[in-house]
Design a protein around this motif. Structure first.
Motif, mmCIF file in Angstrom:
data_model
loop_
_atom_site.group_PDB
_atom_site.id
_atom_site.type_symbol
_atom_site.label_atom_id
_atom_site.label_comp_id
_atom_site.label_asym_id
_atom_site.label_seq_id
_atom_site.Cartn_x
_atom_site.Cartn_y
_atom_site.Cartn_z
ATOM 1 N N TYR A 1 143.875 82.618 42.075
ATOM 2 C CA TYR A 1 143.471 84.173 41.944
ATOM 3 C C TYR A 1 143.184 84.359 43.968
ATOM 4 O O TYR A 1 144.526 85.008 44.103
ATOM 5 C CB TYR A 1 142.911 85.040 41.578
ATOM 6 N N ALA A 2 142.600 83.582 44.892
ATOM 7 C CA ALA A 2 142.836 83.492 46.143
ATOM 8 C C ALA A 2 144.023 82.505 46.177
ATOM 9 O O ALA A 2 144.809 83.225 47.693
ATOM 10 C CB ALA A 2 141.767 82.054 46.211
ATOM 11 N N ARG A 3 145.191 81.683 45.417
ATOM 12 C CA ARG A 3 145.925 80.947 46.454
ATOM 13 C C ARG A 3 147.559 82.717 46.727
ATOM 14 O O ARG A 3 148.053 82.389 47.178
ATOM 15 C CB ARG A 3 146.340 80.192 45.177
ATOM 16 N N TYR A 4 146.940 83.855 45.534
ATOM 17 C CA TYR A 4 148.259 84.554 45.722
ATOM 18 C C TYR A 4 147.356 86.192 46.122
ATOM 19 O O TYR A 4 148.028 87.254 46.390
ATOM 20 C CB TYR A 4 148.212 84.842 43.752
ATOM 21 N N GLY A 5 146.588 85.800 47.757
ATOM 22 C CA GLY A 5 145.955 86.318 48.037
ATOM 23 C C GLY A 5 144.999 87.782 48.098
ATOM 24 O O GLY A 5 144.580 88.414 48.153
ATOM 25 N N PHE A 6 144.493 86.819 45.935
ATOM 26 C CA PHE A 6 143.229 87.943 46.011
ATOM 27 C C PHE A 6 142.210 87.725 46.643
ATOM 28 O O PHE A 6 141.825 86.386 47.260
ATOM 29 C CB PHE A 6 143.642 87.853 44.691
ATOM 30 N N GLY A 7 140.882 88.707 46.689
ATOM 31 C CA GLY A 7 139.359 88.460 46.950
ATOM 32 C C GLY A 7 138.681 89.342 46.322
ATOM 33 O O GLY A 7 138.816 89.967 45.644
ATOM 34 N N LYS A 8 137.760 88.640 46.559
ATOM 35 C CA LYS A 8 136.495 88.867 46.059
ATOM 36 C C LYS A 8 136.233 91.098 46.784
ATOM 37 O O LYS A 8 135.963 90.542 48.253
ATOM 38 C CB LYS A 8 135.489 88.991 46.182
ATOM 39 N N VAL A 9 136.142 91.683 46.085
ATOM 40 C CA VAL A 9 136.043 93.285 46.691
ATOM 41 C C VAL A 9 134.402 94.132 45.800
ATOM 42 O O VAL A 9 134.004 94.607 46.810
ATOM 43 C CB VAL A 9 137.133 94.375 46.316
#
Length: 171
Positions: free
Chosen positions: A141-149
């Protein structure tokens, strides 16, 4: 690999793949009773058929030579409004691949579809839940620009799993 929207006739195959994928990745974490009840509730053919028919959902299949390789579900509503940063937020509900086909680009194809569909829908943020111990999925997911919120949880029967809410703003 071809992508196509799920049809009512696909419910049984989706239910089967959902069960196999979940058990392969997470089955060892739960008691037999909790696992069986969760699978019967969350991955039944009847539940999948309702999701396919739901106008607030989009279900996309990945296939090759008529074999189901994976699927992705989008809910065109915000799953966690208390953590929303955008004005029109949707939820990536599941992105599952056949346990025997991991690493063949199926997840990437489905993720690209999900992000394109979100943009086409006018969404400005996509949220998803990922188990805190699933580092491979978190990296994907991080590779697609997602991050923990946020820290959230997910119940499987009596067991509370610590999860992370990941999100990506769309620009």
């Amino acid at each position: 690999m071809d992508l196509r929207p799920a049809m009512p006739a696909d419910a049984a195959a989706l239910a089967d793949l959902g069960v196999r994928s979940f058990v392969a990745k997470f089955g060892h974490m739960y008691t037999a009773v909790d696992l069986a009840n969760f699978l019967a509730e969350s991955h039944s053919e009847a539940k999948i058929a309702k999701e396919i028919a739901d106008p607030r959902m989009r279900v996309m299949l990945a296939e090759a030579d008529g074999k189901l390789l994976g699927y992705c579900k989008l809910v065109m509503d915000c799953g966690w409004p208390e953590h929303a940063r955008g004005q029109r937020v949707i939820e990536l509900k599941q992105l599952y691949t056949d346990p025997d086909t991991t690493g063949r680009g199926i997840g990437a194809g489905l993720m690209n579809w999900a992000l394109e569909t979100a943009r086409d829908h006018g969404a400005d943020e996509v949220q998803l839940s990922v188990w805190s111990g699933n580092e491979g999925a978190q990296k994907f997911y991080a590779r697609y620009g997602f991050g923990k919120v946020a820290d959230i949880h997910f119940m499987v029967g009596e067991q509370r799993d610590e999860e992370f809410l990941f999100a990506r703003l769309l620009g």
